[in-house]
Design a protein around this motif. Structure first.
Motif, PDB file in Angstrom:
ATOM      1  N   UNK A 209       5.069   7.588 -13.782  1.00 25.64           N
ATOM      2  CA  UNK A 209       4.916   8.797 -12.588  1.00 25.64           C
ATOM      3  C   UNK A 209       5.565   7.346 -11.317  1.00 25.64           C
ATOM      4  N   UNK A 210       6.198   8.077 -10.425  1.00 27.83           N
ATOM      5  CA  UNK A 210       6.183   7.364  -9.265  1.00 27.83           C
ATOM      6  C   UNK A 210       4.497   7.218  -8.612  1.00 27.83           C
ATOM      7  N   UNK A 211       4.186   6.213  -7.245  1.00 27.21           N
ATOM      8  CA  UNK A 211       3.784   5.693  -6.621  1.00 27.21           C
ATOM      9  C   UNK A 211       2.756   6.471  -6.314  1.00 27.21           C
ATOM     10  N   UNK A 212       4.274   7.318  -5.401  1.00 25.69           N
ATOM     11  CA  UNK A 212       3.874   8.797  -4.412  1.00 25.69           C
ATOM     12  C   UNK A 212       3.581   9.652  -5.232  1.00 25.69           C
ATOM     13  N   UNK A 213       4.145   9.855  -6.204  1.00 28.86           N
ATOM     14  CA  UNK A 213       4.234  11.382  -7.337  1.00 28.86           C
ATOM     15  C   UNK A 213       2.733  11.001  -7.671  1.00 28.86           C
ATOM     16  N   UNK A 214       2.405  10.184  -7.760  1.00 34.12           N
ATOM     17  CA  UNK A 214       0.910   9.384  -9.124  1.00 34.12           C
ATOM     18  C   UNK A 214       0.020   9.988  -8.175  1.00 34.12           C
ATOM     19  N   UNK A 215      -0.674   9.557  -6.869  1.00 28.92           N
ATOM     20  CA  UNK A 215      -1.552   9.926  -5.426  1.00 28.92           C
ATOM     21  C   UNK A 215      -1.510  11.202  -5.904  1.00 28.92           C
ATOM     22  N   UNK A 216      -0.694  11.737  -5.520  1.00 28.73           N
ATOM     23  CA  UNK A 216      -0.231  13.162  -4.868  1.00 28.73           C
ATOM     24  C   UNK A 216      -0.710  14.250  -6.006  1.00 28.73           C
ATOM     25  N   UNK A 217      -0.495  13.477  -7.244  1.00 24.88           N
ATOM     26  CA  UNK A 217      -1.274  14.556  -8.412  1.00 24.88           C
ATOM     27  C   UNK A 217      -2.128  14.317  -8.478  1.00 24.88           C
TER      28      UNK A 217
ATOM     29  N   UNK B 191      -6.159  12.776 -13.256  1.00 28.35           N
ATOM     30  CA  UNK B 191      -5.119  12.642 -13.392  1.00 28.35           C
ATOM     31  C   UNK B 191      -4.075  12.132 -12.856  1.00 28.35           C
ATOM     32  N   UNK B 192      -4.555  10.383 -12.127  1.00 33.63           N
ATOM     33  CA  UNK B 192      -4.295   9.404 -12.116  1.00 33.63           C
ATOM     34  C   UNK B 192      -4.324   8.772 -13.349  1.00 33.63           C
ATOM     35  N   UNK B 193      -5.272   8.410 -14.018  1.00 33.07           N
ATOM     36  CA  UNK B 193      -4.233   8.009 -15.642  1.00 33.07           C
ATOM     37  C   UNK B 193      -3.250   9.298 -16.545  1.00 33.07           C
ATOM     38  N   UNK B 194      -3.095   9.897 -16.349  1.00 32.23           N
ATOM     39  CA  UNK B 194      -2.267  10.935 -16.915  1.00 32.23           C
ATOM     40  C   UNK B 194      -0.626  10.677 -16.061  1.00 32.23           C
ATOM     41  N   UNK B 195      -0.399  10.453 -14.865  1.00 27.13           N
ATOM     42  CA  UNK B 195       0.594  10.391 -14.109  1.00 27.13           C
ATOM     43  C   UNK B 195       0.793   8.234 -14.251  1.00 27.13           C
ATOM     44  N   UNK B 196       0.281   7.505 -14.488  1.00 26.98           N
ATOM     45  CA  UNK B 196      -0.036   5.909 -14.920  1.00 26.98           C
ATOM     46  C   UNK B 196       0.666   6.145 -15.978  1.00 26.98           C
ATOM     47  N   UNK B 197       0.381   6.613 -17.614  1.00 26.16           N
ATOM     48  CA  UNK B 197       0.575   6.661 -18.729  1.00 26.16           C
ATOM     49  C   UNK B 197       2.116   7.870 -18.735  1.00 26.16           C
TER      50      UNK B 197
ATOM     51  N   UNK C 247       0.840  -1.137   0.079  1.00 31.22           N
ATOM     52  CA  UNK C 247       0.224   0.188  -0.030  1.00 31.22           C
ATOM     53  C   UNK C 247       0.804   1.268  -0.485  1.00 31.22           C
ATOM     54  N   UNK C 248       0.537   2.095  -0.933  1.00 34.63           N
ATOM     55  CA  UNK C 248       1.070   3.431  -0.569  1.00 34.63           C
ATOM     56  C   UNK C 248       0.337   4.792  -0.235  1.00 34.63           C
ATOM     57  N   UNK C 249       0.486   5.699   0.195  1.00 29.20           N
ATOM     58  CA  UNK C 249      -0.240   6.478   0.960  1.00 29.20           C
ATOM     59  C   UNK C 249      -0.574   7.898   0.454  1.00 29.20           C
ATOM     60  N   UNK C 250      -1.544   8.512   0.424  1.00 25.11           N
ATOM     61  CA  UNK C 250      -0.777  10.415   0.090  1.00 25.11           C
ATOM     62  C   UNK C 250      -2.368  11.482   0.676  1.00 25.11           C
TER      63      UNK C 250
END
Length: 318
Positions: free
Chosen positions: A274-282, A265-271, A242-245
């Motif tokens: 992005x790191x998991x932490x940056x992904x959730x933060x974004x 935002x998640x799909x943008x970061x995933x494509x 689990x990763x949390x933000x």
């Protein structure tokens, strides 16, 4: 700078009537005309972040249909998969907004143009040059036939090795929880990224503890299980961890569309890897910004606005 990636989504769109004042709808006498719809909001959110964005839908051959079409095209969304239909009025919804920013939505969807769609209308060419397909439970709920249309899209996407993200986006005004569960359970095995609210996944699965949710993700082969929990932030289960933000502190004006913004935002970061932490933060940042503006999609931010917000950059206004 635009991203080289392109996403596709399918769903209804509506003219949204926003109240001029807050409080019970029965006391509202003036409304502002806007454009809304969960999948449309997602498509616009992706386009504003710089992704290529394609939306499949049907609109009434009427003035409101033209409003939606022109607005969406003006946002840079590919509308080549949108057709106009005679004899089916463009759908409407009226929003009720409370003093704290929460609210209700009242739908007028009878004989919606989207009902004219059929599985045999889904062709491989619709998914050409698409890097991810995003689906939601709203489209599934509108009509039982839409479940088969969705499965046809999944079939084509899997044949082309295109990943699939899915947001249950439960609408219990459109169907029962039993109907929803049955449909979702047929979709989950094909989902790579599940984007769901904590209340939603609890309602769907009866699970909320992290070990239970991890088991749920493993059972269906979901690579990314993403839990959206409003002011409590978000968390991601991937590769057994689990990763949390944390959420961002904002004063919400209108919460409608925040989940759609988070998804974009998640799909943008995933494509974009992005790191998991940056992904959730974004994704949290996009969702938070949406709540600061009244309307379904007016608050969906552009890429530079998200980056400045989540990195706490000073913005020079004059």
């Amino acid at each position: 700078m635009s991203s080289p990636f392109k996403v596709l989504t399918i769903g209804d769109a509506m003219i949204t009537l926003n109240p001029a004042v807050k409080g019970p709808l029965r006391y509202v006498t003036q409304f502002e005309r806007k454009v809304g719809g969960a999948e449309l909001n997602f498509a616009i959110g992706c386009a504003r972040l710089g992704l290529g964005s394609k939306w499949i839908s049907r609109l009434g051959e009427d003035e409101f249909g033209r409003v939606i079409y022109n607005f969406t095209r003006g946002e840079g969304v590919d509308v080549s998969g949108v057709e106009f239909v005679n004899g089916c009025p463009t759908s409407l919804n009226f929003k009720e907004i409370n003093e704290d920013g929460s609210g209700k939505t009242y739908y007028y969807r009878y004989n919606s143009p989207i009902l004219t769609m059929a599985p045999d209308m889904i062709h491989e060419r619709l998914l050409e040059e698409v890097d991810l397909v995003h689906l939601t439970g709203v489209f599934l709920a509108i009509d039982p036939k839409n479940i088969e249309i969705t499965k046809k899209i999944i079939e084509v996407a899997k044949r082309k090795n295109i990943p699939i993200s899915f947001d249950p986006n439960i609408r219990l005004k459109l169907w029962s929880i039993e109907e929803a569960r049955k449909a979702y359970n047929s979709i989950f095995p094909h989902v790579d990224i599940l984007l769901t609210g904590l209340d939603e996944i609890r309602l769907i699965s009866g699970m909320e503890a992290e070990d239970e949710l991890a088991m749920f993700a493993r059972e269906y082969g979901i690579k990314d299980l993403v839990i959206k929990d409003g002011a409590n932030g978000s968390k991601l289960f991937r590769d057994g961890k689990w990763t949390r933000a944390e959420s961002f502190l904002v004063t919400p004006i209108d919460t409608v569309g925040a989940g759609d913004g988070f998804d974009a935002g998640y799909v943008y970061g995933w494509l974009n890897g992005f790191s998991k932490e940056r992904l959730l933060k974004f994704a949290n940042g996009v969702g938070a910004l949406v709540t600061t503006v009244s309307g379904d999609n007016e608050g969906l931010p552009y890429l530079n606005e998200v980056n400045a917000f989540i990195d706490d950059e000073l913005i020079i206004e004059r």
